[in-house]
Scaffold this motif. Structure first.
Motif: not given
Length: 463
Positions: A19, A296, A300, A360, A395
């Protein structure tokens, strides 16, 4: 009893792994990848979460297809710089008791005689907790760096890999008998000469004559991982792989892929259920759905879709930067990852669609929600596809692993779908609920075990 989920953390000895762009998030610590504390803290965290293993990816070479340069790769640290994955194991094994380590190494550039020693050494030091992710490479940049004009042809790489595994089996399984080491101080005999034999292999790709340098390690051969999904890759997996890593986007296609893996094992004379299949997945979880969706959206803002597309460009061998946003991307058969190019062939892709898919920074399935929602979705993927588990990507690190451990793991345990404690034994014994640390009897590698006559050749089944 419902099948319990197997779980690896998916990582790499670098800053940007899957990611991309999230290294810029203020809470991300991936720029500390050069320190031992970064890795030992992660190992302790994963063991607290009862993860089966830490699966460490690796590449040899650089991503130079997008824009025909390294500009985006270097600016966004797309798996560059990248350090050696195997050197991490000793430190992490020292601070854990159960966590396994799946290590990627490219056999095209590793001499099998010395690589066998590295595997045995790590298996000894970890008390039997290592696996090897077998890769043959797909980057022409790696081939040029290693003195070749280009990568060997795709299927030819697997022919070489088959022979490489034969050499390893002879060294790891057949050179030292189980009872070779007696460590008898009074008789001054550490190892019995009649129980250690020379390996003599003279094949198309390798000529090896010598004794394995290590005494038998707990597993002898580490747990064998593999990720090829082409026809030739599946045939190789059917012969050798104990765990197969796939990339799925939707359930029906994933189910078909899992079925192909099991059919390949059965065609090679093995138990089709003896292969564990893992899918890469990304999870963003919050205490509530609203909290997860806000997280989330926050992630982003830091992610880099372009970096994700640049990474994917090298997987396919296609320079996506040459295309306008809505221009159809032409498909051409190449020598990179066949499953990646097949995705482009099967649908009308444009650069805009690729950027949206990589919002992402990566293209794995992303689950977003509360602990209950994420647990339900993970269980659904497992039950609907026949998967055995997941390779969980990071992430923002380490908070994404921390959130999964603190929020999702208890929910999976509550539903009886995740272990509440580790089993004893080696990585192989843990993954397969076995009481034997070595390759099973129906695995081709087991036929080389303790052989005191020349080991068989041509013992592998080719599709």
């Amino acid at each position: 009893m419902a099948k319990q989920i197997l779980l690896n953390a998916f990582n790499m000895n670098c800053i940007g792994h899957i990611n991309h762009g999230l290294w810029t998030h203020p809470r991300d610590t991936s720029t500390q990848y050069k320190t031992l504390d970064y890795w030992t803290d992660l190992a302790r965290l994963l063991e607290r979460g009862l993860f089966d293993g830490l699966f460490i990816a690796d590449i040899v070479g650089t991503y130079d297809v997008y824009g025909q340069s390294l500009d985006v790769t270097l600016k966004e640290s797309i798996q560059l710089p990248v350090n050696d994955p195997l050197l991490l194991v000793s430190a992490m094994a020292a601070v854990t008791r159960h966590l396994g380590f799946g290590l990627t190494a490219n056999l095209t550039y590793e001499a099998p005689y010395l690589f066998a020693r590295r595997l045995s050494t790590l298996d000894h030091l970890s008390n039997g907790r290592v696996g090897w992710n077998i890769v043959t490479g797909y980057l022409d940049s790696a081939a040029r760096a290693m003195g070749l004009e280009q990568q060997p042809e795709h299927d030819r790489r697997y022919d070489q890999a088959d022979e490489y595994l034969q050499v390893l089996y002879k060294l790891l399984e057949g050179s030292w008998a189980d009872d070779a080491v007696v460590a008898d101080r009074e008789q001054r005999v550490y190892a019995r000469p009649d129980k250690v034999r020379k390996v003599a292999h003279h094949g198309e790709f390798y000529d090896v004559e010598g004794y394995h340098l290590c005494e038998p390690s707990p597993q002898r051969t580490p747990v064998l991982f593999q990720a090829g999904s082409s026809a030739r890759g599946l045939a190789f997996a059917g012969n050798h792989a104990e765990c197969v890593f796939i990339s799925g986007q939707e359930k029906a296609a994933t189910r078909a892929q899992v079925d192909k893996v099991r059919a390949a094992a059965q065609a090679a004379g093995r138990d089709p259920q003896a292969v564990k299949v893992f899918m890469g997945i990304t999870v963003i979880v919050g205490k509530t759905e609203d909290e997860a969706r806000a997280l989330h959206a926050e992630y982003l803002r830091y992610a880099s879709p372009e970096a994700g597309v640049a990474h994917f460009a090298s997987s396919t061998g296609i320079d996506f930067s040459r295309y306008e946003l809505d221009e159809p991307i032409g498909f051409a058969k190449g020598n990179a990852i066949q499953s990646a190019t097949r995705q482009l062939q099967e649908s009308a892709w444009t650069r805009r669609r690729l950027l949206e898919q990589h919002a992402l920074g990566g293209r794995y399935v992303v689950l977003v929600g509360s602990p209950e929602q994420v647990a339900e979705q993970l269980i659904g993927w497992l039950d609907d596809t026949g998967l055995d588990g997941f390779n969980l990507t990071r992430t923002v690190t380490p908070e994404s692993f921390e959130a999964f451990i603190d929020l999702v793991v208890p929910e999976l345990q509550r539903r009886g779908r995740y272990k509440t404690d580790y089993a004893e034994g080696t990585l192989r014994e843990k993954l397969f609920a076995s009481d034997h640390p070595h390759l099973p009897a129906d695995h081709p590698g087991s036929t080389y075990r303790n052989a005191h006559t020349p080991a068989p050749t041509g013992a592998l089944h080719h599709a």
